[in-house]
Structures are given as C-alpha cells and as structure tokens.
Design a protein around this motif. Structure first.
Motif, PDB file in Angstrom:
ATOM      1  N   ILE B 103      42.643  37.445  42.675  1.00  0.00           N
ATOM      2  CA  ILE B 103      42.557  37.716  41.233  1.00  0.00           C
ATOM      3  C   ILE B 103      42.765  39.202  40.987  1.00  0.00           C
ATOM      4  CG2 ILE B 103      41.033  37.694  39.215  1.00  0.00           C
ATOM      5  CD1 ILE B 103      39.678  35.217  40.524  1.00  0.00           C
ATOM      6  N   ALA B 105      44.357  41.323  42.874  1.00  0.00           N
ATOM      7  CA  ALA B 105      45.723  41.722  43.209  1.00  0.00           C
ATOM      8  C   ALA B 105      46.740  41.208  42.195  1.00  0.00           C
ATOM      9  CB  ALA B 105      46.088  41.224  44.605  1.00  0.00           C
ATOM     10  N   HIS B 106      46.574  39.994  41.710  1.00  0.00           N
ATOM     11  CA  HIS B 106      47.599  39.377  40.864  1.00  0.00           C
ATOM     12  C   HIS B 106      47.289  39.460  39.381  1.00  0.00           C
ATOM     13  CE1 HIS B 106      49.958  37.856  44.203  1.00  0.00           C
ATOM     14  NE2 HIS B 106      48.815  37.608  44.794  1.00  0.00           N
ATOM     15  N   GLU B 107      46.027  39.295  38.995  1.00  0.00           N
ATOM     16  CA  GLU B 107      45.716  39.255  37.557  1.00  0.00           C
ATOM     17  C   GLU B 107      45.321  40.627  37.025  1.00  0.00           C
ATOM     18  OE1 GLU B 107      46.304  36.342  36.300  1.00  0.00           O
ATOM     19  OE2 GLU B 107      46.354  35.231  38.179  1.00  0.00           O
TER      20      GLU B 107
END
Lengths: 263, 210
Positions: B103, B105-107
């Motif tokens: 979460i 890293a990506h969101e």
C-alpha cells in the motif's frame, strides 16, 4: 473495470460496451461462485469447501497474479466474481475487504488481504511446503535477492508496462482511442528496463535466481497482454528475455489462469 | 573494512528509508555519497551496483542489493535480534506487513512523492510548482489518508500495535511534506496526525534530517 484501469482513471468514465470476447456478460452478477481445484480439469468445477476465496475477475492482471500463485501451489480456492461494471468494487460489501476499492481481495479463514503482491507472498510463505517453491530457497541473503527483483517488477517494470497495456488494449474496450505518442514514449522507457533484464538473464536463469520465483510470476499477467500486441517485438528482439518469456508463459499453472478467461 | 555501506545521498527519500532502518537496528554503516548533480548514479561504477541507475545501493560485507524496500527488509530479517523489532512474527502477521508495504509503495508513495517533487525538489532545479498537479494529487492523497485514518482508529500503527517497516517506509516522504502546505492533509485527520507525530519523532527519524 480492470485493475489497470483503476490507477489511470479517476473517477471511472461511463462505459461504452464494445462487443468483445474479453468483456464479461451481463449475467455476471448472477453467476454462481466458481469453485476451482487445480487438480481437476477446468470444467466442470468440483464442489469443495475451499477456505481460500479470491474476490476478483479472470481478466484483471492483479487477480491473475494471485490465481497463478494459487495454481503453482496446487491450492483449492473459490473465485468469487466482482461485478466491476456495476461498480461493486467501489461499494460495500467489497470495501470491507479492500477499502481502496481494487480487486483482488483474498480471504483465508479469518485472514483478509488485498494488494496482489502481498497476497502472493503470503501464499508462498504460508504454503511453502506445497506445490512449487516460489521463493529462492536459502538464507536471508538469498531471500533478499528475490525481494530486489520483486521490487523491480513492482516499481520499474509494471508502472510502464501496464500503462502500455492500458493504451493498446483496455482503452479500446471502453470506447477510447490509443494515444500513439504515449505508447512510443512508454516503449522507449520499457526497452531500457528490458535491456537490464537481458543482461540479468544472461547471468541467471530466472530473474532472482536459477529457479522460478514470484519475481518472475508477477510479470505474467501484463506480459501475457503485451504479447498479444505490437509491443511483443520488444520482448522477442532480446534473446534471453524472449526465452524467459516463453519459459514462464509455458508453465501449466499459467495455462490454467489463461483458461479461466475463456470460461 | 567490510561491513555495511550505503551508496546514496543524505537528502534522498529512498536513501533515508534505508538509513532509518539501520539506525533502528543500531547498526554501524558508512554512507558513500553519490554525486547526483554529476550524474554519478547513471554511470559506472554505480551502474554495476544498480543497473537501474537509482540510489540507494547497499552492500553488507560484499553482499549487494538495491531497491530501498528490499534493503530494509533484508536489514530487518538479517538483524532481527538487534535494535528495535521491525517485523511481526508468523506468516499471517507477515502477510499484513506485506500488504501494508505494498500500500505504501503503490497507493501512498506514487502520490506523495509527486507532491514532494512539485513543491520542493522542482524548486531546487529552478522549475516552478504546478499548482494544478498539486491540487489533483492532494485529492488522491486525501483518499488514501482517509483509509489510513480508519485503520489507525483500530490499530496503533499501520500493520499492528507496534512500529514496523510499514510505518518506517512512509517517514522520509512525510518529513518533506510536513514542510509544505500539504501538511494540512495530515493535521486534519486526528489518528493520522498522532501517528505522524509519533513516527517522525523517533530518534532514528531525527537522525536522517540534515
């Protein structure tokens, strides 16, 4: 909408349907939950009590990532379709599974997870004794190398490659046009990443080590889509990359995931 | 002298992510400055350490890694018995941690670091902040922080009731954003605000500030 689309469009646009075998049918929401065991042939599904449930759709790259790991591990699971067209992923009860409103989500007993790459890691860890080993065997140093290439896929490869898939494939499905300038720019970035993969695969049979791991598996869904487009030339023109793509896409577990799309 | 070396820059968020983990573990290390202005990270010998040409790179007695989040995980596992605990035992707990790290890293990071870039780093290079981008990214960040607010209402830290790598990974970018108008997004959510105050006041977080 497919997971790739989520990250590109806020809010989701009205969807114009094109007749395509890739689109799910209007009866999606009334389709019964599909129970799969990897030991049987794809149809008919056997009725089993699966403790693992995956909420997602076979078209979604992130869902495919999780399904691939489950098949590699010979695990029984139930695939519960999520009606993306109706926006089910942005409402309850799905939001209780993933408040970020993205598929897939996984339930295993009383554990609920989301983020496909965390789910696959859990599957590899919790079921390390079953099916294929999906992590490099060995000490912390060896495991760390797998983590390097897991991060490379997530941070360097996927942000570019999934945008290309979005441009070339998914935009068309929703009545939008591919932007050739964007594709060109993205491909310019992807080739730099693939050159690094080419060098890496000259020294190592798979990305992290000499066995197939999650670091390779995570690439499968987006590569699968790109190999059906002109972008496949970027992979085919690099001998080690080309060989690696052939190897990983030929795995029986992956064939089962691709089969699900046809059902 | 073998031992731990970090190849990076003290102002870089990814480098700081690794340095904070090393401080949490009370490990000795050497920070080798990579001259970003000179493009040192895009040339040899650095490219042999990270062919993607990004800082940081890491070495532990000859064992080499890159990608900050892989490095922090290595540090947390290899030195599990030293300093502060950064993980949570058991495969289900580790799954929650893995989820939290994804979460971040990506969101979180994709949005938050754009805001850092627009409002701080662009100015270093004589470029102007694009306020339209800031506005758009702040809307996205607000949604992510709403999820964090709910989570932190149930759990003292993001993954569980103690500080872990999941919280740590957020610190460097949050430290920068607290110096911009984006700070208000953290302040106006009480659980998030308390969590931010907690994680940024840790001695290891303080050590990386210039």
């Amino acid at each position: 909408m497919i997971t790739i689309l989520q990250s590109q469009l806020l809010p989701p646009p009205p969807i114009k349907l094109r007749h395509s075998s890739l689109l799910f049918s209007p009866s999606q929401h009334s389709r019964p939950n599909l129970k799969f065991t990897s030991k049987s042939s794809p149809s008919p599904p056997t009725i089993t009590m699966a403790s693992i449930k995956v909420h997602g759709v076979p078209m979604s790259t992130a869902t495919m990532r999780v399904l691939a790991a489950l098949y590699e591990k010979d695990l029984e699971f139930e695939l519960i379709p999520v009606d993306m067209r109706a926006g089910a992923h942005k409402q309850e009860p799905f939001l209780s599974l993933n408040p970020f409103g993205q598929i897939p989500a996984l339930q295993d007993g009383d554990l609920t997870l989301f983020e496909s790459r965390a789910i696959t890691e859990y599957i590899a860890d919790e079921y390390s004794e079953k099916g294929e080993k999906l992590m490099c065997p060995g000490c912390n140093k060896v495991k760390a190398l797998t983590k390097v290439w897991l991060n490379v896929e997530g941070q360097q490869f996927d942000p570019i490659a999934s945008k290309i898939a979005f441009e070339r494939i998914f935009k068309g499905m929703f009545g939008m046009t591919t932007d050739p300038a964007a594709v060109q720019e993205l491909e310019g970035k992807l080739v730099r990443v693939l050159d690094i993969y080419e060098a890496r695969l000259s020294k190592s049979e798979f990305l992290a080590c000499d066995c197939f791991t999650l670091a390779d598996l995570h690439h499968l869904p987006v590569i699968h889509y790109l190999m059906g487009t002109d972008s496949k030339a970027l992979f085919e023109s690099r001998p080690k990359v080309c060989e690696w793509v052939k190897k990983i896409t030929a795995r029986p577990a992956w064939a089962k995931v691709v089969d699900l799309q046809k059902q | 002298m073998a031992g731990i070396k970090v190849f990076g820059h003290p102002a870089s968020t990814a480098t700081r992510r690794v340095l904070i983990a090393l401080h949490e573990k009370e490990l000795d290390f050497e920070l080798v400055h990579i001259d970003l202005k000179d493009g040192e990270h895009k040339k040899e010998p650095f490219l042999s350490r990270n062919p993607f040409g990004k800082i940081p790179a890491f070495e532990d007695g000859g064992f080499k890694l890159f990608e900050s989040r892989a490095i922090t995980q290595y540090i947390a596992h290899e030195y599990a018995d030293k300093g502060n605990q950064l993980l949570s035992p058991g495969s289900k707990n580790m799954a929650i941690l893995a989820m939290g790290m994804e979460i971040e890293a990506h969101e979180f990071d994709s949005v938050a670091s754009k805001l850092g870039w627009e409002q701080i780093f662009k100015n270093f290079f004589g470029l102007t902040t694009d306020q339209a981008v800031v506005k758009e990214e702040e809307v996205k960040l607000g949604k992510v922080l709403d999820n964090y607010e709910a989570r932190l209402g149930e759990s003292k830290y993001l993954a569980c009731d103690h500080f872990t790598l999941v919280d740590l990974h957020h610190i460097p970018v949050i430290q920068y954003l607290l110096g911009t108008p984006t700070k208000k997004l953290f302040d106006e959510r009480p659980h998030v605000s308390a969590w931010v105050a907690d994680i940024t006041s840790r001695p290891s977080s303080q050590k990386v500030l210039l």
